[in-house]
Design an enzyme around this catalytic site. Sequence first.
Site, PDB file in Angstrom:
ATOM      1  N   ASP A   4       0.851  -1.189   0.000  1.00  0.00           N
ATOM      2  CA  ASP A   4       0.000   0.000   0.000  1.00  0.00           C
ATOM      3  C   ASP A   4       0.890   1.244   0.000  1.00  0.00           C
ATOM      4  O   ASP A   4       1.677   1.461   0.928  1.00  0.00           O
ATOM      5  CB  ASP A   4      -0.899  -0.020   1.235  1.00  0.00           C
ATOM      6  CG  ASP A   4      -2.033   0.991   1.162  1.00  0.00           C
ATOM      7  OD1 ASP A   4      -2.194   1.615   0.101  1.00  0.00           O
ATOM      8  OD2 ASP A   4      -2.752   1.144   2.161  1.00  0.00           O
ATOM      9  N   ASP A  97      -3.182   2.572  -5.971  1.00  0.00           N
ATOM     10  CA  ASP A  97      -2.097   2.690  -4.994  1.00  0.00           C
ATOM     11  C   ASP A  97      -1.916   1.463  -4.112  1.00  0.00           C
ATOM     12  O   ASP A  97      -1.235   1.533  -3.088  1.00  0.00           O
ATOM     13  CB  ASP A  97      -2.306   3.922  -4.113  1.00  0.00           C
ATOM     14  CG  ASP A  97      -3.578   3.850  -3.284  1.00  0.00           C
ATOM     15  OD1 ASP A  97      -4.435   2.984  -3.572  1.00  0.00           O
ATOM     16  OD2 ASP A  97      -3.732   4.649  -2.346  1.00  0.00           O
ATOM     17  N   GLU A  98      -2.490   0.328  -4.498  1.00  0.00           N
ATOM     18  CA  GLU A  98      -2.299  -0.867  -3.689  1.00  0.00           C
ATOM     19  C   GLU A  98      -2.384  -2.127  -4.537  1.00  0.00           C
ATOM     20  O   GLU A  98      -3.022  -2.145  -5.589  1.00  0.00           O
ATOM     21  CB  GLU A  98      -3.332  -0.933  -2.558  1.00  0.00           C
ATOM     22  CG  GLU A  98      -4.764  -0.980  -3.035  1.00  0.00           C
ATOM     23  CD  GLU A  98      -5.765  -1.087  -1.890  1.00  0.00           C
ATOM     24  OE1 GLU A  98      -5.447  -1.751  -0.890  1.00  0.00           O
ATOM     25  OE2 GLU A  98      -6.868  -0.525  -2.030  1.00  0.00           O
TER      26      GLU A  98
END
EC number: 2.7.7.7
Length: 385
Positions: A4, A97-98
């Site tokens: 993350d 974003d992860e």
Amino acid sequence: MHIDMDAFFASVEQLDNAALRGRPVVVGGGKRGVVAAASYEARRYGIRSAMPSGQARRLCPHAVFVKGRMHRYKEISAQVMQVLHEFSPLVEQASVDEAYLDATGSARLFGPPEEMARRIRAAVREAVSLTCSVGVAPVKFLAKIASDVNKPDGLFVLQPDEVAGFLAVLPVGDIPGVGRHFAGQLQALGVRTAGDVLRYPETFWQRRFGKGGLGLFARAQGIDPRVVEPYTQAKSESAENTFEEDTDDRELLKTWLLKQAERVGRNQRRMGLSGRTVTLKVKFADFRTVTRSRTLAAPTSSTRVIYDTAAALLDEMGLPQKVRLIGVGLSHYAEGPQQLALPLCSPAAVRDEKSEQLEKTMDAVRDRFGSAAIVRGRLFGFGKD
């Protein structure tokens, strides 16, 4: 593993603009919107994503508000995913974003999971000059929880023999899928931790909450059968904008639809996707939201077709009050290769083919020289990012 990125949008803005480093930065918001992301400096004041921008300004009057740049975030995201693929072929991107990564069988190459996670964090930092946090656990939902334990720039490894003790004290609201409403219902039952869930039998949870209850009971025991799926085809693409001031100007609304159709169409063409259903979304001043959809005879990724369909849907819609937000989406994706229309089909088919070829040429120009290199006349100088 769950990787993350830390305060991703805000961190990218601070990376690209040295003047923002060390300052409370809020991405998104505007006068009336919501916070898309907040730097850790802003979070110290209680600012969180999805918070109304007015509330964020009251909490931190000296915060710096910046407009989001999704194209830039996607660019860095692609670099991060490339790094992750160097460690495992099984990488599932969960969002911009992860991502999840299956580390099974990687010990010979990268060492035990904790060492591998350290190497991943270092490789991401070297590639994009940003930090990420990594959670390592036996199953996906626990890995996601673990990545949040030592943020930012953190690492947390949950060993199999530690799962029961970890869940016994884990706040039930931290389990993915347990939203505020569900958590409130659980609180009324005296269920405050995942361990408390096991005070009731599985039949109780099924009878009380159905499928959601069964899922909760399984996760309270650390059970999550999901595997890391390297690729999952998107189900839809959409774009929307909230206005600084409510409006009932139909021409202005259509201009926004054109800008959004360009964004949606270009992303579809970049991914080689085409959809049959165009959806118009309108949120009125009283926050009432209305959607209208139309399914086309053939799949499309054409900006012109997406726009024309959305504009027609708007023409058919009454505007009983001013509009706060408008958006357009494309879904119902085609499967497999599509047959191209031949010039003999109809004049309309020829025009569509020419239009799509023109749009691909425009995409190529923008990819090489930037998004402002070529602009439709109606959008010249309009809604600059």
